[in-house]
Design a protein around this motif. Structure first.
Motif, PDB file in Angstrom:
ATOM      1  N   PHE A  96      42.074  -4.449  47.681  1.00  0.00           N
ATOM      2  CA  PHE A  96      40.946  -3.772  47.036  1.00  0.00           C
ATOM      3  C   PHE A  96      40.793  -4.220  45.589  1.00  0.00           C
ATOM      4  N   ILE A  97      41.921  -4.249  44.853  1.00  0.00           N
ATOM      5  CA  ILE A  97      41.867  -4.637  43.436  1.00  0.00           C
ATOM      6  C   ILE A  97      41.409  -6.088  43.290  1.00  0.00           C
ATOM      7  N   THR A  98      41.977  -6.970  44.123  1.00  0.00           N
ATOM      8  CA  THR A  98      41.627  -8.396  44.041  1.00  0.00           C
ATOM      9  C   THR A  98      40.160  -8.629  44.366  1.00  0.00           C
ATOM     10  N   MET A  99      39.677  -8.040  45.457  1.00  0.00           N
ATOM     11  CA  MET A  99      38.292  -8.275  45.857  1.00  0.00           C
ATOM     12  C   MET A  99      37.305  -7.641  44.878  1.00  0.00           C
ATOM     13  N   THR A 100      37.691  -6.531  44.263  1.00  0.00           N
ATOM     14  CA  THR A 100      36.844  -5.936  43.227  1.00  0.00           C
ATOM     15  C   THR A 100      36.717  -6.882  42.039  1.00  0.00           C
ATOM     16  N   CYS A 101      37.843  -7.479  41.640  1.00  0.00           N
ATOM     17  CA  CYS A 101      37.829  -8.455  40.538  1.00  0.00           C
ATOM     18  C   CYS A 101      36.976  -9.672  40.888  1.00  0.00           C
ATOM     19  N   VAL A 102      37.101 -10.140  42.118  1.00  0.00           N
ATOM     20  CA  VAL A 102      36.338 -11.320  42.558  1.00  0.00           C
ATOM     21  C   VAL A 102      34.834 -11.026  42.536  1.00  0.00           C
ATOM     22  N   ILE A 103      34.449  -9.838  42.981  1.00  0.00           N
ATOM     23  CA  ILE A 103      33.026  -9.462  42.980  1.00  0.00           C
ATOM     24  C   ILE A 103      32.504  -9.326  41.549  1.00  0.00           C
ATOM     25  N   LEU A 104      33.313  -8.730  40.670  1.00  0.00           N
ATOM     26  CA  LEU A 104      32.908  -8.617  39.261  1.00  0.00           C
ATOM     27  C   LEU A 104      32.772 -10.002  38.620  1.00  0.00           C
ATOM     28  N   LEU A 105      33.655 -10.917  39.000  1.00  0.00           N
ATOM     29  CA  LEU A 105      33.554 -12.295  38.503  1.00  0.00           C
ATOM     30  C   LEU A 105      32.311 -12.989  39.034  1.00  0.00           C
ATOM     31  N   MET A 106      31.907 -12.650  40.267  1.00  0.00           N
ATOM     32  CA  MET A 106      30.651 -13.188  40.802  1.00  0.00           C
ATOM     33  C   MET A 106      29.482 -12.754  39.929  1.00  0.00           C
ATOM     34  N   VAL A 107      29.468 -11.469  39.556  1.00  0.00           N
ATOM     35  CA  VAL A 107      28.405 -10.953  38.686  1.00  0.00           C
ATOM     36  C   VAL A 107      28.426 -11.690  37.341  1.00  0.00           C
ATOM     37  N   LEU A 108      29.633 -11.869  36.789  1.00  0.00           N
ATOM     38  CA  LEU A 108      29.771 -12.589  35.517  1.00  0.00           C
ATOM     39  C   LEU A 108      29.292 -14.028  35.648  1.00  0.00           C
ATOM     40  N   ASN A 109      29.651 -14.677  36.744  1.00  0.00           N
ATOM     41  CA  ASN A 109      29.250 -16.061  36.997  1.00  0.00           C
ATOM     42  C   ASN A 109      27.738 -16.224  36.925  1.00  0.00           C
ATOM     43  N   TRP A 110      27.018 -15.374  37.680  1.00  0.00           N
ATOM     44  CA  TRP A 110      25.562 -15.516  37.718  1.00  0.00           C
ATOM     45  C   TRP A 110      24.892 -14.957  36.468  1.00  0.00           C
ATOM     46  N   PHE A 111      25.558 -14.038  35.774  1.00  0.00           N
ATOM     47  CA  PHE A 111      25.022 -13.571  34.489  1.00  0.00           C
ATOM     48  C   PHE A 111      25.093 -14.704  33.463  1.00  0.00           C
ATOM     49  N   LEU A 112      26.186 -15.448  33.477  1.00  0.00           N
ATOM     50  CA  LEU A 112      26.299 -16.614  32.593  1.00  0.00           C
ATOM     51  C   LEU A 112      25.223 -17.647  32.912  1.00  0.00           C
TER      52      LEU A 112
ATOM     53  N   MET B 264      26.473 -26.647  27.590  1.00  0.00           N
ATOM     54  CA  MET B 264      27.752 -27.098  28.154  1.00  0.00           C
ATOM     55  C   MET B 264      28.793 -25.984  28.143  1.00  0.00           C
ATOM     56  N   TRP B 265      28.787 -25.151  27.094  1.00  0.00           N
ATOM     57  CA  TRP B 265      29.737 -24.037  27.038  1.00  0.00           C
ATOM     58  C   TRP B 265      29.486 -23.044  28.170  1.00  0.00           C
ATOM     59  N   PHE B 266      28.215 -22.791  28.460  1.00  0.00           N
ATOM     60  CA  PHE B 266      27.877 -21.917  29.585  1.00  0.00           C
ATOM     61  C   PHE B 266      28.397 -22.524  30.894  1.00  0.00           C
ATOM     62  N   CYS B 267      28.195 -23.833  31.044  1.00  0.00           N
ATOM     63  CA  CYS B 267      28.636 -24.529  32.258  1.00  0.00           C
ATOM     64  C   CYS B 267      30.161 -24.467  32.408  1.00  0.00           C
ATOM     65  N   LEU B 268      30.857 -24.687  31.296  1.00  0.00           N
ATOM     66  CA  LEU B 268      32.314 -24.665  31.318  1.00  0.00           C
ATOM     67  C   LEU B 268      32.838 -23.260  31.649  1.00  0.00           C
ATOM     68  N   ALA B 269      32.202 -22.247  31.056  1.00  0.00           N
ATOM     69  CA  ALA B 269      32.599 -20.864  31.326  1.00  0.00           C
ATOM     70  C   ALA B 269      32.414 -20.538  32.804  1.00  0.00           C
ATOM     71  N   ARG B 270      31.287 -20.938  33.378  1.00  0.00           N
ATOM     72  CA  ARG B 270      31.037 -20.696  34.808  1.00  0.00           C
ATOM     73  C   ARG B 270      32.085 -21.407  35.667  1.00  0.00           C
ATOM     74  N   PHE B 271      32.408 -22.634  35.298  1.00  0.00           N
ATOM     75  CA  PHE B 271      33.376 -23.415  36.072  1.00  0.00           C
ATOM     76  C   PHE B 271      34.717 -22.690  36.147  1.00  0.00           C
TER      77      PHE B 271
END
Length: 324
Positions: free
Chosen positions: A52-68, A218-225
């Motif tokens: 649960f904790i891991t998948m919650t983190c992964v989903i939040l990172l997905m949101v961060l990824n597309w927000f970036l 490029m910084w946005f791209c690197l952060a997403r990567f």
């Protein structure tokens, strides 16, 4: 062949690739009793709390990824027609919905630029191309470096051959970076091609981005990567706790590098990704099914779920009346 026949043939070919990919996964990996037994033992040791904790983190990172990505898109459109952060978010998710049905996710361009004024939409395609190029530069530069490490560590090639590949990789990385930070060179080359000269006003849009702006992109791209690399790290460590961190990270870079070079359709992509990841990760783990499940989970979270969410914004599109 008629246009209709070609279209039908194309769909049948893609369907065939999808069937072959899943046939290979099932018969070559999943059906083997040893793989199934190993996977069952592996997942039986994972607690529900940790999942649960891991998948919650992964989903939040997905949101961060597309927000970036949305912030990057907002930055790219500043020279065309400034948009709000929320409009950038809407356009990114809408583009992901369009991408699902098109080769190499090219529909993402069409879905995204629909949130720009009508007269700026074609320009928006070329602005988006700058952002995509930046993301490809990051993927290819880090991927090429990791690929050299992979060949040196696991392939044990002849010394001279390895040296030649290393020099070629360094040259490739230098060219990618040079063209990105001097994107006007590419614009100049495109404008010299006769049949493309009539599009020069659109190519010139790419040349308007100065070095400082390209560096910000490029910084946005690197952060997403690194965000989606960390997603893979979390899922792989959940599924295979003993997997070595450094080797896994570098193999992920190689995986992204290979994926960026393979033409695909999003609904076929999951099979291709699974096969590629399994072949690479076989060098550091024998948990084949865990690798396939991990890669498939990330695919669903990062692309399928956002594409579904993007359908909410489809109805907000104004195809003809945005005249600003």
């Amino acid at each position: 062949m008629t246009a209709r026949a070609k279209k039908l043939f194309s769909y049948l070919l893609k369907l065939g690739i999808l069937i072959l990919a899943f046939w290979f996964i099932y018969h070559g990996i999943i059906k083997k009793s040893e793989n199934l037994r190993n996977f069952h033992v592996l997942v039986s040791k994972i607690s529900y709390t940790r999942v649960f904790i891991t998948m919650t983190c992964v989903i939040l990172l997905m949101v961060l990824n597309w927000f970036l990505e949305a912030l990057k898109w907002k930055h790219l459109t500043r020279i065309l027609a400034p948009i709000s952060v929320w409009e950038a978010v809407e356009s990114v998710f809408c583009g992901l919905t369009w991408a699902v049905f098109t080769p190499n996710r090219i529909g993402e361009y069409g879905g995204r630029v629909m949130f720009l004024p009508v007269r700026k939409r074609v320009h928006g395609v070329f602005a988006m191309a700058v952002g995509s190029f930046g993301q490809n530069v990051i993927t290819n530069v880090l991927g090429a470096a990791a690929f050299v490490w992979f060949l040196f560590t696991y392939m044990h090639l002849n010394g001279w051959l390895m040296a030649g590949i290393t020099v070629s990789a360094i040259g490739f990385m230098a060219i990618m970076l040079a063209f990105y930070f001097n994107i006007k060179w590419m614009v100049s080359l495109l404008n010299r091609i006769k049949f493309l000269k009539k599009f020069h006003r659109f190519f010139d849009i790419m040349g308007k981005y100065e070095t400082a702006e390209l560096l910000n992109i490029m910084w946005f791209c690197l952060a997403r990567f690194f965000v989606f690399t960390f997603q893979y790290y979390l899922v792989m460590r959940l599924m295979i706790p003993e997997i070595p961190l450094l080797q896994m990270t570098l193999l992920m870079f190689v995986f992204f590098f290979i994926q960026s070079a393979i033409p695909s359709l999003d609904f076929v992509d999951i099979g291709v990704r699974s096969i590629t990841a399994d072949r690479l990760f076989a060098y550091i783990t024998d948990q084949h099914i865990a690798v396939i499940v991990g890669v498939s989970l990330i695919y669903i979270i990062n692309l399928v779920i956002p594409a579904i969410l993007g359908t909410l914004f489809i109805f907000k599109l104004k195809f003809f009346d945005r005249t600003a």
